[in-house]
Each structure stands twice: as C-alpha cells, then as structure tokens.
Design a protein around this motif. Structure first.
Motif: not given
Length: 725
Positions: A304-328
């Motif tokens: 392992v070379n990244k903590e879970f919070g910094e991992s690719t899957v964690s960043k993608i999840l955070d990014l997509v789940q927060n996408a709805g906060n930027k409203k059209a």
C-alpha cells in the motif's frame, strides 16, 4: 472556511428540503448552505471553527421542526437529534453509513407496512359506505372513519406544522381541500381524493427511493474490507485501518481496497468501475494498481502506498457524491420558482372561493369553494422540486458509469452548450509517452557525449521530454555535479556541468544566446544542445498520436461543435503534422504557458453569448487554462491527483472520444429535465384552467399533484438507463 456535512436520513419531501436549505442558509453562523436532496446531504460552510457546534445544533433544530422524523447525523460522526437513543454507539456503523442500514431501514419498512394496512382498511370502509349503506347518517359516519384511517396521519402532520408556523405545505393543502369537501357535503369525493393522494404518495416515495438506490449502485465501488498481512497472518480489516507500507492480499473476484504496487503475483484487472471500459488490464510485479479495480484471476499481494482517504476510489466517491451540491442554473431557478408558485396559487384559490359568488349572478359559494379547494391541491410544486435534482444527479451517475467524472450539475448543464473545444496536444491528443528517436552530434562530441550533456541539463526536469532523455541515457545522473541550474520558461535549460556551460532547449533558446544552428527537418520535438557557446547537435524526441483522437474530432463535429482548436508549445512543424492527422480546425504552436490563456481569451471575445468554450488538457500544466474555460476537462487518467484537483470534468481512461460522450449525456439529461418542467407545469396549468372553468374536479387536481410527480420521477430515472456509449 470549514465545511460541515450532515446526513438527513429519511428526508423524502423535496419541498421541505428546499425550506431547510433556505432556513439553514439564513443562520448567522452559516456562510452558505446547500441541501442535496438526491443524497440526503446538507452541506454548511462556516468561517469560524468555534461556531461549528452552534451551526450543527441550529441546523438540527430546523430539520426537527420541519421534518421531525428525519434522523440527522454528521458524516463520520454521531446522530444529532432526539432519536439518538436508538443507538448507544456500540454498533459497527462508521462514517456516512452511520445508522443508515440498521434502525433507519427497519423503521421505514415498518412505517410502510402500517400505512399500507391503514390504507387498505380505509379503502374497504369507503367501498362499504359507497356501495352497501343507504342511510345518510350511517354513510357519513363510515366515510369519516374511512377518512381518519386513510388521512389521519396527514391531518396530524398538518396540525403539527401549523403549530410550528409551517403553513401551505402539501399536508395542510390536502387537509384543507378534503375537509372543505366534507363541509360542502362532498363526502365520497373527500375520502376518495385522500385515498388517491396516499396511493400516489406511496408510489412516488418508492420511485424516489429506487432512483436513489440506482444512482448509488452506479457508484458502488467502495471496498468493504482489506486482507492485510500482520505478524505473518492474513487479517480482514476495514480499508481505513491499513497503513502505508503494509501489504494486502487480493483474491480473485475481490475489489482492490487501496492504491499500491504489486509485489507478488500477476493477473487481470477489471477496471470498468473506474474507466467505464470492459477491456481487462494485465498487471505484473512492480506495476501500480488502483483501488476500485477487481481482480479477475490470480492472488495479488500489494504494498500500500496511499491511505484509504487519499486512494483513487475514495477520491472518486467523494467527488461524485458531492457533485450534486453544485447545482445547475435550471435547478436553482426551479427552487426559487417553487417559493412563489404555491403562495400565488393559494391566494388565487382564496379569491376564487369568494369573488365569483359575489359578482356573478346565480353563482353559489358551494360551487366556487369546491373549485377553490381543487385549486389548492394543484398548488404543490413537488413534481419539479423532486424530479429536477434527481435528473441532474442521475446524469452525473450515468456519466460516472461511462468513466466520466462530472463535478457538478452546473458543469453538466454547461456541457450541453459547448460549441468550441480547445485541446492541449501533449498527453491529450498524443499519448505523452516520449521516446528518443535520434541523437545527432554536429561537433567534435560523440553522440553518447551529447546525450550525456543533455541528460545532466534535464536532471531536475519532471517534463516527459526531459525524462525521456534521462531514460535514454540509462545511467545514474549525479545531480551534485550540476552547477548554476537555470530554467528559462518557454525556452529550455542552462547549466554548468564538468566545467562546461551547457544549453538544452528549443530553437528560441539558441537564438536567445546568439548560437548559430540549422533548424532540423525531422518530425518530432527537437532539443538543441550547445556547449560553451557553440552548437553541439540535437536530439529528436517523438510522441505518438492516440488511436481515437481523429475519431474524437469526427464525433464532436457530428454533435454540432463549430470549431476545434489545438494549442501547443511544440514547434510549428510538429504541431501541423499532428493537427492534420487528427483533424482539428485550427492550430497554434510554439506557445509559452501564458500564451495559452491569451488564446482562450481571444476565443472568448469572438464567441456567442450562450455558447461555451471547453478546454481539454492533462490537468498538470494546464490549470490556468482549465480554470478560465467555461468547462475544463482533464485527460488525467486514473489516479492523477492533479487532474482531479484542476478540472470540472475528468476523463478516466485518457480517451479524447469520451468528450463527445460527456456532451451526449449532458444533452440527454437536459432534455429529460426540460421534459419534466414542461410536462409538470403544463399539466398543472391545464388543470387549474379546467378547475376554474368548472370543467375539472378534485380527482384531476390530485393527479396534477402526485400523479405528475410520479411520472416526472420515473422520467428522470430514464437517465440512469443510458448504456455504455
């Protein structure tokens, strides 16, 4: 500024969600509040950390006032409302899933069963009173019993909300309409309308919940566990408990829980969850592997070379789940519209009940009160405030399924109006994998010596061209031997090595120092080398065009994109060859980093007001241009931190053809959203006109409320059916 995230478990009323967002946003300690109805998440931004607890407590009070049954919990925290006695903290829930799968789901299921039983009992009483009882008094009693069974909960909610100052919500409007119908002796219709309303609400809630589950399932890439090696034994733990440097074991069929390097084993990875591509990827020892991929065969041992919070899957999840906060903008408009729509219809209903009987000869109060009550039923804007957020969030989910990460509904909306696409060249239209194809000395130096001097000049470089020269040199570069290192932006590098003054860069660097060198005719990036003020020779580095770059241009043209532009710092000769092979309309070459922003500004000055400019870069060196464009897309590839930070949209597999897919999804999402807006408002206006003219009844009014909302939600769910493009 600090961001606080609260989960609102059980928030199913879109109108209430809008009210919560409005009231929390007006709190003194809160700078900004956004409620994402699709994910049931409230985001608060505060300037002073000392106000954190106050902001959470005040927001919780507002939620409890407007929606008492909603369970409030802070992400990665504990519940904050009166229902905290349901859990003593000993459960295994963590983070955003706290209480999401235990008590909450069971309570919802139990409530649904109770509602269904009451609805069936009320409907049975209604049918009995309508078909088998002839005595008027007995009939009235049976209808009242049926109404209490079916609508008792709605009446109680309305009364509770009135005591809290919440008037004109859906419960209040239904109670006024149906009790008003009782008052004018329309008993059967009052009960039937309440039954129809409750049935519609049940289907609507089910559709909303199914939609949310469908969206979440598209992003279900979170690993549940990690098999970590400790004291020579394999231990199953949460991915968040694994430290950098520890080794994990991934067996066939399991998700890779954390980013790392393969230390033993080999196999095939399914990367579709990250890239949207079904094509498997083979991995071997010493190769990097990313979390979220699935091992198809073989046992993999990963360091392992990244903590879970910094991992690719964690960043993608955070990014997509927060996408709805930027409203059209469409979503923001509907929220504002809803605030004025309901009061306007209610005031019209009051006037409808009172004015016509006073001014129209022969008109009765019973007749016009009935019309006014039907008006009230149509006044709830739920169809819009539910379906529009679900539509945009569904579009973001569908894009994610295709390996396209969109950071917000605002960017998804902007994508539909793109008429100009501007590309960086290296790493975007070309692979960015540079290789030395020619070393040519034009002095007393040997080719090997020329390569050595160039390698030392590039010793501090992270640019792909510099790295390719170092790789070709193939020996260790002792940086301690380099003196007076100077990088001249847009030109090249100047150093002192082994007592010699060395220049390595483009033709502009040679001209700057008045060094005579002939320009080479070779196709590729040319690095000119000078030693002690004399031209020594050149090195050719070639880059390969991506297989689907030409396809991307054709797809964009087919979508109506008016112009495609390529910007590069490379030589005109190289740029023209790439532009011709790829098929871009216009190319600008030999640009300094700041020149790219200037070119974008030129395009802005000549564009239509409603048209958007999209810039596509590698997300590393193009941050200023990505930020200036209407929409910035990074071809960062999976795992590129710089790309995720810099851009509005990220293409996860580096394929330019995905840009057209992103625009297609944006346009389809926009079509469905506007279908819902036109359909919902159209039906409501038609029913309002019919009711006012005496041609409509309360049944039709209920359809215009819950029926239209249900159809709009089901239509919004069509976005999730977008198959792999």
């Amino acid at each position: 500024m600090e961001e606080i995230k609260l989960n609102l478990k059980g928030l199913d009323c879109a109108g209430c969600a809008a009210k919560i967002e409005d009231k929390v946003g007006k709190l003194e300690v809160v700078k900004e509040a956004v409620l994402n109805f699709s994910t049931q998440t409230l985001i608060m931004k505060i300037e002073n950390k000392e106000n954190r607890d106050e902001a959470i407590n005040e927001a919780t009070k507002i939620v409890n006032t407007l929606e008492p049954d909603v369970i409030v919990s802070e992400q990665n925290g504990n519940q904050k409302n009166k229902n905290t006695d349901k859990c003593n903290g000993g459960c295994s829930c963590t983070g955003e899933h706290h209480h999401g799968h235990d008590h909450g789901a069971e309570d919802e299921e139990e409530d649904s069963k109770k509602k269904l039983i009451m609805l069936i009992a009320g409907a049975a009483a209604y049918v009995t009173g309508l078909a088998f009882i002839n005595n008027e008094t007995a009939k009235l009693i049976v209808f009242v019993i049926a109404y209490i069974l079916v609508g008792g909960e709605v009446v109680l909610k309305a009364l509770k909300n009135i005591t809290k100052g919440q008037i004109f919500d859906e419960n209040f409007l239904m109670v006024v309409a149906t009790i008003g119908a009782f008052a004018i002796k329309e008993y059967p219709e009052a009960v039937a309308v309440m039954i129809f309303y409750q049935v519609g609400e049940m289907f609507q809630d089910k559709a909303v919940n199914n939609s949310r589950r469908s969206i979440k399932s598209l992003m279900d890439i979170r690993p549940d566990f990690a098999n970590v090696i400790r004291d020579g034994k394999e231990v199953r733990v949460s991915p968040s408990e694994v430290a950098i440097g520890e080794e994990i074991v991934v067996k066939p069929g399991e998700k890779i829980p954390l980013d790392g390097v393969l230390v033993s084993g080999s196999g095939v990875l399914d990367t579709s969850a990250l890239t949207g591509e079904s094509l498997p990827r083979e991995v071997d020892v010493n190769e990097s592997v990313l979390s979220g991929c699935i091992s198809k065969n073989g046992v993999l041992r990963i360091k392992v070379n990244k903590e879970f919070g910094e991992s690719t899957v964690s960043k993608i999840l955070d990014l997509v789940q927060n996408a709805g906060n930027k409203k059209a903008e469409t979503e923001k408009f509907i929220t504002k519209f809803a605030r004025y729509y309901t009061p306007a219809v209610v005031i019209t209903a009051a006037l409808l009940a009172v004015v016509p009987p006073l001014v129209i000869s022969g008109a009765t109060f019973d007749q016009w009160i009935y019309r006014a009550l039907s008006f009230l039923v149509v006044s709830c804007p739920c169809a819009l405030v539910i379906s529009i957020p679900l539509g945009f969030f569904g579009g973001i989910g569908a894009a994610s399924k295709n390996g396209i990460l969109v950071k917000g509904g605002n960017y998804l909306e902007a994508l539909k109006n793109v008429d100009s696409v501007v590309f960086d060249k290296t790493g975007t239209l070309t692979k960015g994998v540079f290789k030395v194809t020619e070393v040519k000395s034009e002095s007393d130096l040997s080719n090997d010596q020329l390569l050595e001097y160039a390698a030392y000049a590039e010793s501090y470089s992270n640019h792909p061209i510099g790295l390719s020269i170092i790789n070709e040199y193939g020996k260790d570069v002792d940086k301690d031997k380099v003196r007076d290192y100077e990088e001249i932006s847009g030109h090249g590098i100047k150093i002192v090595y082994d007592g010699k003054h060395i220049l390595a860069g483009n033709i502009k660097l040679m001209k700057r120092f008045n060094i005579v060198s002939g320009e080479t005719e070779s196709i590729g990036t040319v690095v000119y080398v000078a030693v002690d003020g004399e031209y020594a020779g050149h090195i050719i580095i070639s880059d390969e065009i991506k297989e689907d770059s030409a396809k991307a241009m054709k797809s964009l043209k087919a979508l109506g994109v008016k112009r495609t532009v390529m910007l590069t710092g490379d030589s005109r000769k190289v740029a023209d060859v790439v532009a011709e092979k790829v098929g871009v309309d216009k190319v600008y070459s030999e640009l300094l980093p700041g020149d790219k922003v200037n070119k974008i500004e030129e395009l802005f000055r000549g564009k239509d007001e409603k048209a958007n400019i999209l810039f596509v870069g590698d997300g590393i060196n193009d941050a200023p241009v990505l930020a200036r464009a209407d929409v910035g897309i990074a071809m960062g590839g999976i795992g590129s931190d710089a790309a995720i930070e810099a851009a509005d949209v990220i293409i996860m597999n580096d394929e330019p053809s995905k840009i057209a897919d992103a625009i297609k999804i944006a346009r389809k999402t926009n079509r469905i959203v506007w279908q819902n807006i036109i359909f919902s408002l159209g039906v409501k206006v038609v029913i309002l006109v019919l009711v006012a003219a005496g041609l409509g009844n309360m049944w039709e009014a209920v359809f215009a409320d819950v029926g239209v909302a249900l159809i709009a939600v089901l239509n919004a769910m069509r976005i999730l059916k977008i198959k792999k493009l």
